[in-house]
Design a protein around this motif. Structure first.
Motif, PDB file in Angstrom:
ATOM      1  N   LEU A 189      -7.529 -10.226  13.308  1.00  0.00           N
ATOM      2  CA  LEU A 189      -7.465  -9.323  12.157  1.00  0.00           C
ATOM      3  C   LEU A 189      -8.112  -7.999  12.532  1.00  0.00           C
ATOM      4  CD1 LEU A 189      -8.408 -11.802   9.282  1.00  0.00           C
ATOM      5  CD2 LEU A 189      -6.143 -10.998   9.938  1.00  0.00           C
ATOM      6  N   GLU A 190      -7.377  -6.940  12.359  1.00  0.00           N
ATOM      7  CA  GLU A 190      -7.881  -5.603  12.664  1.00  0.00           C
ATOM      8  C   GLU A 190      -8.923  -5.199  11.634  1.00  0.00           C
ATOM      9  OE1 GLU A 190      -4.309  -3.328  12.532  1.00  0.00           O
ATOM     10  OE2 GLU A 190      -3.424  -4.423  14.212  1.00  0.00           O
ATOM     11  N   GLU A 191      -9.832  -4.357  12.058  1.00  0.00           N
ATOM     12  CA  GLU A 191     -10.877  -3.880  11.152  1.00  0.00           C
ATOM     13  C   GLU A 191     -10.273  -3.175   9.935  1.00  0.00           C
ATOM     14  OE1 GLU A 191     -14.557  -3.692   9.665  1.00  0.00           O
ATOM     15  OE2 GLU A 191     -14.040  -4.683  11.544  1.00  0.00           O
ATOM     16  N   SER A 192      -9.193  -2.424  10.136  1.00  0.00           N
ATOM     17  CA  SER A 192      -8.561  -1.718   9.011  1.00  0.00           C
ATOM     18  C   SER A 192      -7.989  -2.710   7.989  1.00  0.00           C
ATOM     19  CB  SER A 192      -7.473  -0.776   9.514  1.00  0.00           C
ATOM     20  OG  SER A 192      -6.457  -1.502  10.183  1.00  0.00           O
ATOM     21  N   PHE A 193      -7.492  -3.847   8.462  1.00  0.00           N
ATOM     22  CA  PHE A 193      -6.976  -4.876   7.562  1.00  0.00           C
ATOM     23  C   PHE A 193      -8.116  -5.433   6.714  1.00  0.00           C
ATOM     24  CE2 PHE A 193      -6.141  -9.266   6.423  1.00  0.00           C
ATOM     25  CZ  PHE A 193      -4.869  -9.206   5.908  1.00  0.00           C
ATOM     26  N   ILE A 194      -9.218  -5.753   7.344  1.00  0.00           N
ATOM     27  CA  ILE A 194     -10.377  -6.306   6.631  1.00  0.00           C
ATOM     28  C   ILE A 194     -10.929  -5.286   5.637  1.00  0.00           C
ATOM     29  CG2 ILE A 194     -12.730  -7.176   6.920  1.00  0.00           C
ATOM     30  CD1 ILE A 194     -11.708  -8.354   9.636  1.00  0.00           C
ATOM     31  N   GLU A 211      -9.241  -2.913   4.143  1.00  0.00           N
ATOM     32  CA  GLU A 211      -8.288  -2.824   3.027  1.00  0.00           C
ATOM     33  C   GLU A 211      -8.461  -4.023   2.096  1.00  0.00           C
ATOM     34  OE1 GLU A 211      -5.139  -1.410   0.566  1.00  0.00           O
ATOM     35  OE2 GLU A 211      -6.575  -0.465   1.906  1.00  0.00           O
ATOM     36  N   ALA A 212      -8.659  -5.208   2.655  1.00  0.00           N
ATOM     37  CA  ALA A 212      -8.881  -6.402   1.834  1.00  0.00           C
ATOM     38  C   ALA A 212     -10.134  -6.227   0.983  1.00  0.00           C
ATOM     39  CB  ALA A 212      -8.995  -7.646   2.713  1.00  0.00           C
ATOM     40  N   GLU A 213     -11.194  -5.725   1.572  1.00  0.00           N
ATOM     41  CA  GLU A 213     -12.444  -5.502   0.829  1.00  0.00           C
ATOM     42  C   GLU A 213     -12.243  -4.465  -0.275  1.00  0.00           C
ATOM     43  OE1 GLU A 213     -15.101  -7.273   0.990  1.00  0.00           O
ATOM     44  OE2 GLU A 213     -14.577  -8.414   2.785  1.00  0.00           O
ATOM     45  N   ARG A 214     -11.465  -3.420   0.012  1.00  0.00           N
ATOM     46  CA  ARG A 214     -11.186  -2.398  -0.996  1.00  0.00           C
ATOM     47  C   ARG A 214     -10.427  -3.013  -2.173  1.00  0.00           C
ATOM     48  NH1 ARG A 214      -7.497   0.332  -3.099  1.00  0.00           N
ATOM     49  NH2 ARG A 214      -5.819  -0.395  -1.753  1.00  0.00           N
ATOM     50  N   ILE A 215      -9.446  -3.853  -1.871  1.00  0.00           N
ATOM     51  CA  ILE A 215      -8.672  -4.515  -2.924  1.00  0.00           C
ATOM     52  C   ILE A 215      -9.578  -5.392  -3.773  1.00  0.00           C
ATOM     53  CG2 ILE A 215      -6.916  -6.299  -3.350  1.00  0.00           C
ATOM     54  CD1 ILE A 215      -5.380  -5.079  -0.916  1.00  0.00           C
ATOM     55  N   ILE A 216     -10.389  -6.194  -3.132  1.00  0.00           N
ATOM     56  CA  ILE A 216     -11.291  -7.101  -3.850  1.00  0.00           C
ATOM     57  C   ILE A 216     -12.238  -6.321  -4.761  1.00  0.00           C
ATOM     58  CG2 ILE A 216     -13.160  -8.793  -3.585  1.00  0.00           C
ATOM     59  CD1 ILE A 216     -11.679  -9.649  -0.937  1.00  0.00           C
ATOM     60  N   SER A 217     -12.702  -5.172  -4.285  1.00  0.00           N
ATOM     61  CA  SER A 217     -13.655  -4.370  -5.073  1.00  0.00           C
ATOM     62  C   SER A 217     -13.039  -3.848  -6.374  1.00  0.00           C
ATOM     63  CB  SER A 217     -14.185  -3.203  -4.240  1.00  0.00           C
ATOM     64  OG  SER A 217     -13.183  -2.206  -4.076  1.00  0.00           O
ATOM     65  N   GLN A 218     -11.719  -3.829  -6.466  1.00  0.00           N
ATOM     66  CA  GLN A 218     -11.054  -3.354  -7.680  1.00  0.00           C
ATOM     67  C   GLN A 218     -11.038  -4.408  -8.785  1.00  0.00           C
ATOM     68  OE1 GLN A 218      -7.219  -2.134  -6.195  1.00  0.00           O
ATOM     69  NE2 GLN A 218      -7.967  -0.078  -5.715  1.00  0.00           N
ATOM     70  N   TYR A 219     -11.518  -5.597  -8.478  1.00  0.00           N
ATOM     71  CA  TYR A 219     -11.517  -6.699  -9.446  1.00  0.00           C
ATOM     72  C   TYR A 219     -12.925  -7.275  -9.587  1.00  0.00           C
ATOM     73  CZ  TYR A 219      -6.537  -6.270  -8.685  1.00  0.00           C
ATOM     74  OH  TYR A 219      -5.263  -5.778  -8.588  1.00  0.00           O
ATOM     75  N   PRO A 220     -13.865  -6.494 -10.142  1.00  0.00           N
ATOM     76  CA  PRO A 220     -15.261  -6.940 -10.204  1.00  0.00           C
ATOM     77  C   PRO A 220     -15.509  -8.104 -11.164  1.00  0.00           C
ATOM     78  CG  PRO A 220     -15.009  -4.870 -11.369  1.00  0.00           C
ATOM     79  CD  PRO A 220     -13.693  -5.166 -10.716  1.00  0.00           C
ATOM     80  N   VAL A 221     -14.700  -8.252 -12.181  1.00  0.00           N
ATOM     81  CA  VAL A 221     -14.927  -9.308 -13.165  1.00  0.00           C
ATOM     82  C   VAL A 221     -14.459 -10.655 -12.625  1.00  0.00           C
ATOM     83  CG1 VAL A 221     -14.351 -10.132 -15.478  1.00  0.00           C
ATOM     84  CG2 VAL A 221     -14.794  -7.706 -15.090  1.00  0.00           C
ATOM     85  N   SER A 222     -13.290 -10.672 -12.000  1.00  0.00           N
ATOM     86  CA  SER A 222     -12.739 -11.919 -11.471  1.00  0.00           C
ATOM     87  C   SER A 222     -12.056 -11.641 -10.141  1.00  0.00           C
ATOM     88  CB  SER A 222     -11.731 -12.526 -12.460  1.00  0.00           C
ATOM     89  OG  SER A 222     -11.060 -13.607 -11.857  1.00  0.00           O
ATOM     90  N   LYS A 223     -12.685 -12.076  -9.058  1.00  0.00           N
ATOM     91  CA  LYS A 223     -12.090 -11.866  -7.740  1.00  0.00           C
ATOM     92  C   LYS A 223     -10.748 -12.589  -7.625  1.00  0.00           C
ATOM     93  CE  LYS A 223     -15.464 -12.993  -4.900  1.00  0.00           C
ATOM     94  NZ  LYS A 223     -16.286 -13.069  -3.684  1.00  0.00           N
ATOM     95  N   VAL A 258      -3.283 -18.156   3.503  1.00  0.00           N
ATOM     96  CA  VAL A 258      -3.722 -18.722   2.224  1.00  0.00           C
ATOM     97  C   VAL A 258      -5.190 -19.133   2.326  1.00  0.00           C
ATOM     98  CG1 VAL A 258      -3.444 -20.699   0.663  1.00  0.00           C
ATOM     99  CG2 VAL A 258      -1.431 -19.447   1.471  1.00  0.00           C
ATOM    100  N   GLN A 259      -5.542 -19.803   3.413  1.00  0.00           N
ATOM    101  CA  GLN A 259      -6.924 -20.254   3.620  1.00  0.00           C
ATOM    102  C   GLN A 259      -7.885 -19.069   3.691  1.00  0.00           C
ATOM    103  OE1 GLN A 259      -7.985 -23.468   3.723  1.00  0.00           O
ATOM    104  NE2 GLN A 259     -10.090 -22.746   3.892  1.00  0.00           N
ATOM    105  N   TRP A 260      -7.509 -18.032   4.442  1.00  0.00           N
ATOM    106  CA  TRP A 260      -8.369 -16.861   4.598  1.00  0.00           C
ATOM    107  C   TRP A 260      -8.596 -16.170   3.256  1.00  0.00           C
ATOM    108  CZ3 TRP A 260      -8.012 -11.537   3.964  1.00  0.00           C
ATOM    109  CH2 TRP A 260      -9.017 -10.782   4.591  1.00  0.00           C
ATOM    110  N   ILE A 261      -7.513 -15.991   2.491  1.00  0.00           N
ATOM    111  CA  ILE A 261      -7.625 -15.350   1.180  1.00  0.00           C
ATOM    112  C   ILE A 261      -8.492 -16.191   0.259  1.00  0.00           C
ATOM    113  CG2 ILE A 261      -6.325 -14.693  -0.892  1.00  0.00           C
ATOM    114  CD1 ILE A 261      -4.007 -13.904   1.089  1.00  0.00           C
ATOM    115  N   ALA A 262      -8.295 -17.494   0.260  1.00  0.00           N
ATOM    116  CA  ALA A 262      -9.110 -18.377  -0.578  1.00  0.00           C
ATOM    117  C   ALA A 262     -10.589 -18.242  -0.232  1.00  0.00           C
ATOM    118  CB  ALA A 262      -8.652 -19.825  -0.416  1.00  0.00           C
ATOM    119  N   GLU A 263     -10.895 -18.229   1.055  1.00  0.00           N
ATOM    120  CA  GLU A 263     -12.296 -18.086   1.464  1.00  0.00           C
ATOM    121  C   GLU A 263     -12.867 -16.736   1.049  1.00  0.00           C
ATOM    122  OE1 GLU A 263     -12.689 -19.027   5.626  1.00  0.00           O
ATOM    123  OE2 GLU A 263     -11.996 -21.084   5.308  1.00  0.00           O
ATOM    124  N   LYS A 264     -12.071 -15.676   1.198  1.00  0.00           N
ATOM    125  CA  LYS A 264     -12.528 -14.329   0.811  1.00  0.00           C
ATOM    126  C   LYS A 264     -12.851 -14.254  -0.673  1.00  0.00           C
ATOM    127  CE  LYS A 264     -12.652 -10.804   3.348  1.00  0.00           C
ATOM    128  NZ  LYS A 264     -13.917 -10.344   3.937  1.00  0.00           N
TER     129      LYS A 264
END
Length: 177
Positions: free
Chosen positions: A11-16, A18-30, A53-59
């Protein structure tokens, strides 16, 4: 290292990021970030693998089944890769009346697509071709319409399909030399 990390593609750093940026947009319910993360994974890898699926679930601190339920509910999320050459045939009214269902079947037969990997999505044994029905491609006046990868084709006939496939085969042979 957990089991997922050793099975994951790099997984490239830019991918990770972007994933963190997406997650941060949902502070009430990840959990709400599940679908956007599935889209991100698919854009990056072409489909959502069990490792995805596993990676997203863990995140998101979820059980994998919670992400799997979402991935299998939406038909635009693919659990298997499509072919290198992707035919997308319009099936809306204008195209259907002009013969798109016959074109779809002709492409399926001509490309020897046998594996159904989704609802009305077929892939050839060798993975070179896939064909699927899609909704309106916005060229109703030139029906039937299809796309080959990102190129739109209008007034599609079996003769046109044959010419396209012959061209692809010739180009592939040139690449082999």
């Amino acid at each position: 290292m957990n089991a997922t990390e050793k099975d994951l593609p790099q997984l490239e750093e830019s991918f990770i990021e972007e994933a963190e940026r997406i997650i941060s947009q949902y502070p009430v319910s990840k959990r709400s970030a599940s679908l956007p993360l599935l889209h991100l994974w698919q854009r990056h890898f072409g489909f959502v693998s069990p490792q995805g699926v596993q990676w997203i679930a863990e995140k998101l601190d979820l059980e994998p089944i919670a992400v799997e339920e979402i991935a299998t509910f939406y038909p635009m999320i693919r659990q298997r890769p499509l072919g290198h050459y992707q035919f997308k045939v319009c099936r809306t009214l204008s195209c259907a009346l002009a013969g798109s269902y016959e074109i779809f079947e002709y492409i399926k037969k001509s490309c020897k697509t046998v594996n159904e990997v989704g609802h009305h999505v077929y892939v050839s044994e060798d993975g070179k071709f896939s064909v699927e029905f899609v909704e309106c491609l916005a060229a109703c006046g030139n029906a039937p319409v299809m796309m080959l990868n990102e190129e739109e084709w209008m007034d599609v006939t079996q003769t046109k399909i044959d010419a396209i496939l012959n061209h692809l085969i010739r180009e592939k042979r040139k690449e082999e030399f």
